[in-house]
Design a protein around this motif. Structure first.
Motif, PDB file in Angstrom:
ATOM      1  N   ARG A  70       8.573  -5.417  -3.129  1.00 18.72           N
ATOM      2  CA  ARG A  70       7.515  -4.421  -2.862  1.00 18.72           C
ATOM      3  C   ARG A  70       6.376  -4.467  -3.871  1.00 18.72           C
ATOM      4  O   ARG A  70       5.254  -4.073  -3.549  1.00 18.72           O
ATOM      5  N   GLN A  71       6.683  -4.873  -5.109  1.00 22.27           N
ATOM      6  CA  GLN A  71       5.638  -4.874  -6.134  1.00 22.27           C
ATOM      7  C   GLN A  71       5.741  -6.175  -6.959  1.00 22.27           C
ATOM      8  O   GLN A  71       6.396  -6.200  -8.001  1.00 22.27           O
ATOM      9  N   GLU A 134       9.959   2.169 -17.744  1.00 23.33           N
ATOM     10  CA  GLU A 134       9.075   1.223 -17.052  1.00 23.33           C
ATOM     11  C   GLU A 134       9.554   0.914 -15.632  1.00 23.33           C
ATOM     12  O   GLU A 134       8.802   1.072 -14.665  1.00 23.33           O
ATOM     13  N   PRO A 137      10.133   4.302 -13.049  1.00 22.94           N
ATOM     14  CA  PRO A 137       8.890   4.898 -12.520  1.00 22.94           C
ATOM     15  C   PRO A 137       8.193   3.984 -11.499  1.00 22.94           C
ATOM     16  O   PRO A 137       7.639   4.457 -10.505  1.00 22.94           O
ATOM     17  N   MET A 138       8.249   2.658 -11.739  1.00 21.75           N
ATOM     18  CA  MET A 138       7.656   1.726 -10.771  1.00 21.75           C
ATOM     19  C   MET A 138       8.397   1.786  -9.441  1.00 21.75           C
ATOM     20  O   MET A 138       7.793   1.774  -8.364  1.00 21.75           O
ATOM     21  N   GLU A 140      10.026   4.318  -8.242  1.00 26.77           N
ATOM     22  CA  GLU A 140       9.701   5.580  -7.568  1.00 26.77           C
ATOM     23  C   GLU A 140       8.353   5.489  -6.862  1.00 26.77           C
ATOM     24  O   GLU A 140       8.135   6.061  -5.811  1.00 26.77           O
ATOM     25  N   LYS A 141       7.467   4.706  -7.453  1.00 29.76           N
ATOM     26  CA  LYS A 141       6.112   4.602  -6.910  1.00 29.76           C
ATOM     27  C   LYS A 141       6.049   3.659  -5.699  1.00 29.76           C
ATOM     28  O   LYS A 141       5.348   3.944  -4.726  1.00 29.76           O
ATOM     29  N   TYR A 142       6.756   2.532  -5.747  1.00 29.82           N
ATOM     30  CA  TYR A 142       6.513   1.477  -4.755  1.00 29.82           C
ATOM     31  C   TYR A 142       7.573   1.328  -3.658  1.00 29.82           C
ATOM     32  O   TYR A 142       7.312   0.690  -2.654  1.00 29.82           O
ATOM     33  N   SER A 144      10.028   2.228  -0.481  1.00 34.23           N
ATOM     34  CA  SER A 144       9.876   3.084   0.700  1.00 34.23           C
ATOM     35  C   SER A 144      11.117   3.967   0.876  1.00 34.23           C
ATOM     36  O   SER A 144      12.143   3.768   0.219  1.00 34.23           O
ATOM     37  N   TRP A 148      15.041   3.306  -0.324  1.00 33.01           N
ATOM     38  CA  TRP A 148      15.885   4.243  -1.093  1.00 33.01           C
ATOM     39  C   TRP A 148      17.177   4.541  -0.364  1.00 33.01           C
ATOM     40  O   TRP A 148      18.221   4.729  -0.993  1.00 33.01           O
TER      41      TRP A 148
END
Ligand SMILES: [Fe+2]
Ligand SMILES: [Fe+2]
Length: 195
Positions: A70-71, A134, A137-138, A140-142, A144, A148
């Motif tokens: 995803r990132q 680090e 938090p990434m 949680e942000k990226y 879907s 999860w």
């Protein structure tokens, strides 16, 4: 996001054992306490088997695998964490060997064991810090909602029982054993003995 709660709780359990082990080696250094090799053995067994067989596989196979998709910019951080999972396993072998030498060789081997404990604790704290500050938090942000769901299922042991509640029960028992062996103030075991 059950997975994040589970990861952070598992980090706290590991940190408690690392703190306990550091406390014990510092008491030996500062007050000439008699070493409890049984307790050190149980602690090292825990910090070997719990991350190796239970904690890191969930991070690598589920959370970090999906985050990488995803990132893509997370790749350098995830590469580093993956390398640390491998390096951590090697550092545990060093710790085991240092304990064996201390047990056989006595005081002359203590400084080496102390250094191995401090080195491992610092290494693993920094690893957990990078994950919590680090990587999580990434994630949680990226990630879907569907990501999860898959990750939480894995962390709850629905996809692989070896990573879920039944396996956790074994580690919880071992953690309780450590607490019952460890002297106050870190555990509920007998008072420390001076050498
Ligand atoms: Fe990790
Ligand atoms: Fe972790």
């Amino acid at each position: 996001m059950e997975a994040i709660r589970i990861i952070v709780n598992e980090h706290r359990a590991l940190a408690a054992v690392l703190h306990g082990m550091l406390y014990l080696v510092h008491e030996i250094r500062d007050h000439d306490d008699k070493p409890d090799f049984n307790l050190f053995g149980a602690m090292i067994y825990y910090i070997d088997s719990f991350p190796e067989r239970f904690h890191h596989p969930k991070e690598d196979q589920y959370l970090y695998r999906l985050l990488r998709v995803r990132q893509p910019e997370a790749a350098p951080l995830l590469d580093r964490l993956k390398t640390e999972h491998r390096v951590g396993a090697e550092k545990i072998r060093t710790l085991e060997q240092a304990l064996a030498r201390y047990q056989q060789g006595g005081r002359a081997e203590f400084a080496n064991f102390l250094a191995a404990v401090e080195s491992y604790a610092t290494f693993h704290w920094e690893h957990m810090r990078a994950e919590e500050q680090e990587a999580l938090p990434m994630a949680e942000k990226y990630l879907s909602v569907a990501d999860w769901e898959a990750i939480d299922a894995a962390f709850l042991g629905h996809s692989d029982p070896m990573l879920g509640t039944d396996a956790r029960t074994e580690f919880d028992k071992l953690f309780t054993r450590i607490v019952n062996l460890a002297p106050p103030p870190i555990g509920l075991g007998p008072e420390r003995q001076r050498a």
